[in-house]
Design a protein around this motif. Structure first.
Motif, short mmCIF file in Angstrom:
data_model
loop_
_atom_site.label_atom_id
_atom_site.label_comp_id
_atom_site.label_asym_id
_atom_site.label_seq_id
_atom_site.Cartn_x
_atom_site.Cartn_y
_atom_site.Cartn_z
N MET A 1 35.59 43.50 44.19
CA MET A 1 36.65 43.99 43.34
C MET A 1 37.97 44.04 44.10
SD MET A 1 37.23 45.28 40.34
CE MET A 1 38.41 46.28 39.56
N ASP A 2 37.90 44.56 45.33
CA ASP A 2 39.11 44.74 46.11
C ASP A 2 39.74 43.40 46.51
OD1 ASP A 2 40.82 46.83 47.23
OD2 ASP A 2 40.29 45.94 49.16
N ASP A 3 38.92 42.36 46.61
CA ASP A 3 39.44 41.03 46.97
C ASP A 3 40.40 40.51 45.91
OD1 ASP A 3 39.76 38.68 48.40
OD2 ASP A 3 37.93 37.78 47.63
N ALA A 4 40.08 40.74 44.65
CA ALA A 4 40.90 40.25 43.55
C ALA A 4 41.97 41.25 43.12
CB ALA A 4 40.03 39.90 42.35
N PHE A 5 41.62 42.53 43.16
CA PHE A 5 42.52 43.60 42.71
C PHE A 5 42.58 44.66 43.80
CE2 PHE A 5 40.38 41.83 38.94
CZ PHE A 5 41.47 41.38 38.22
N PRO A 6 43.41 44.46 44.85
CA PRO A 6 43.45 45.41 45.96
C PRO A 6 43.73 46.84 45.52
CG PRO A 6 44.69 43.43 46.49
CD PRO A 6 44.31 43.34 45.03
N GLY A 7 42.90 47.74 46.00
CA GLY A 7 43.07 49.16 45.69
C GLY A 7 42.53 49.58 44.34
N ALA A 8 42.03 48.66 43.54
CA ALA A 8 41.52 48.98 42.20
C ALA A 8 40.06 49.40 42.28
CB ALA A 8 41.69 47.79 41.26
N GLY A 9 39.62 50.07 41.24
CA GLY A 9 38.22 50.48 41.15
C GLY A 9 37.78 50.54 39.70
N ILE A 10 36.49 50.43 39.50
CA ILE A 10 35.90 50.50 38.16
C ILE A 10 35.10 51.78 38.05
CG2 ILE A 10 34.16 49.44 36.64
CD1 ILE A 10 36.74 47.91 36.69
N GLU A 11 35.22 52.41 36.92
CA GLU A 11 34.45 53.62 36.62
C GLU A 11 33.72 53.39 35.30
OE1 GLU A 11 35.28 58.28 35.37
OE2 GLU A 11 36.95 57.03 36.01
N ILE A 12 32.45 53.76 35.26
CA ILE A 12 31.67 53.69 34.03
C ILE A 12 31.39 55.13 33.61
CG2 ILE A 12 29.56 52.86 32.92
CD1 ILE A 12 31.37 50.60 33.96
N ARG A 13 31.86 55.50 32.44
CA ARG A 13 31.64 56.85 31.91
C ARG A 13 30.64 56.78 30.76
NH1 ARG A 13 37.71 59.19 31.09
NH2 ARG A 13 38.26 59.36 33.28
N VAL A 14 29.81 57.80 30.69
CA VAL A 14 28.91 57.92 29.55
C VAL A 14 29.62 58.80 28.53
CG1 VAL A 14 26.65 58.70 28.77
CG2 VAL A 14 26.91 57.72 31.05
N ASN A 15 29.80 58.24 27.34
CA ASN A 15 30.49 58.94 26.27
C ASN A 15 29.52 59.06 25.10
OD1 ASN A 15 32.35 60.04 24.57
ND2 ASN A 15 33.77 58.31 24.58
N GLY A 16 28.72 60.11 25.10
CA GLY A 16 27.68 60.26 24.08
C GLY A 16 26.61 59.21 24.30
N ASP A 17 26.42 58.33 23.32
CA ASP A 17 25.43 57.27 23.44
C ASP A 17 26.07 55.92 23.81
OD1 ASP A 17 26.70 56.89 21.06
OD2 ASP A 17 24.89 56.45 19.91
N ARG A 18 27.32 55.95 24.25
CA ARG A 18 28.04 54.72 24.61
C ARG A 18 28.54 54.81 26.04
NH1 ARG A 18 31.97 52.74 20.15
NH2 ARG A 18 30.73 50.87 20.24
N PHE A 19 28.72 53.65 26.63
CA PHE A 19 29.32 53.55 27.96
C PHE A 19 30.76 53.11 27.81
CE2 PHE A 19 24.83 52.97 28.81
CZ PHE A 19 24.64 53.81 29.89
N GLU A 20 31.62 53.61 28.67
CA GLU A 20 33.03 53.24 28.64
C GLU A 20 33.42 52.73 30.03
OE1 GLU A 20 37.12 55.33 27.11
OE2 GLU A 20 35.61 56.61 28.02
N THR A 21 34.07 51.58 30.07
CA THR A 21 34.54 51.01 31.33
C THR A 21 36.01 51.34 31.52
OG1 THR A 21 32.99 49.17 31.08
CG2 THR A 21 34.80 48.86 32.63
#
Length: 139
Positions: free
Chosen positions: A1-21
């Motif tokens: 991830m950092d190679d393409a988007f330096p300093g960026a990060g991905i978070e996956i949240r559980v929102n009820g019965d759905r996932f949110e990126t």
């Protein structure tokens, strides 16, 4: 991830019965949702997931993986593909010079350049004895 988007990060949240990126990027006050990301950014994130899978397949064939990606992402994609090639046999079909150049810089990569002559597709850069061996996985 950092190679393409330096300093960026991905978070996956559980929102009820759905996932949110969510994508966190340096300088932004809040993370961006998947709906706010460009097609190219989403596609690159999918390439990360596919190429860095914990259970890599024996063979990966990528047909024009550069589609919809910003040209500046192609060297990072090449390094990502090279990393996946340590675990799997990877065949890449591409017309993108920047991606091909990034792959040429990787150890163990063998380019096969095809050209069309009088309606016939031929290998332009190798003799028949130099063609890399393709190992198809057993079923």
């Amino acid at each position: 991830m950092d190679d393409a988007f330096p300093g960026a990060g991905i978070e996956i949240r559980v929102n009820g019965d759905r996932f949110e990126t969510l994508m966190h990027q340096h300088g932004l006050l809040r993370p961006l949702t998947a709906a706010e990301l460009s097609d190219g950014t989403l596609r690159y994130l999918l390439w990360i997931a596919a190429l860095l899978t914990p259970r890599p397949p024996a063979l990966l064939v990528l047909n024009e993986p550069e589609t919809s990606l910003h040209p500046d992402l192609l060297p990072a994609l090449g390094r990502l593909i090279a990393q996946a090639a340590r675990q799997s046999q990877v065949i890449v079909v591409s017309h993108a010079a920047r991606l091909i150049s990034a792959l040429d810089d990787s150890d163990g990569m063998q380019p096969v350049v095809l050209e069309k002559r009088f309606g016939e597709t031929r290998i332009a850069n190798l003799d028949m004895s130099e063609i890399p061996r393709w190992e198809w996985p057993a079923r």
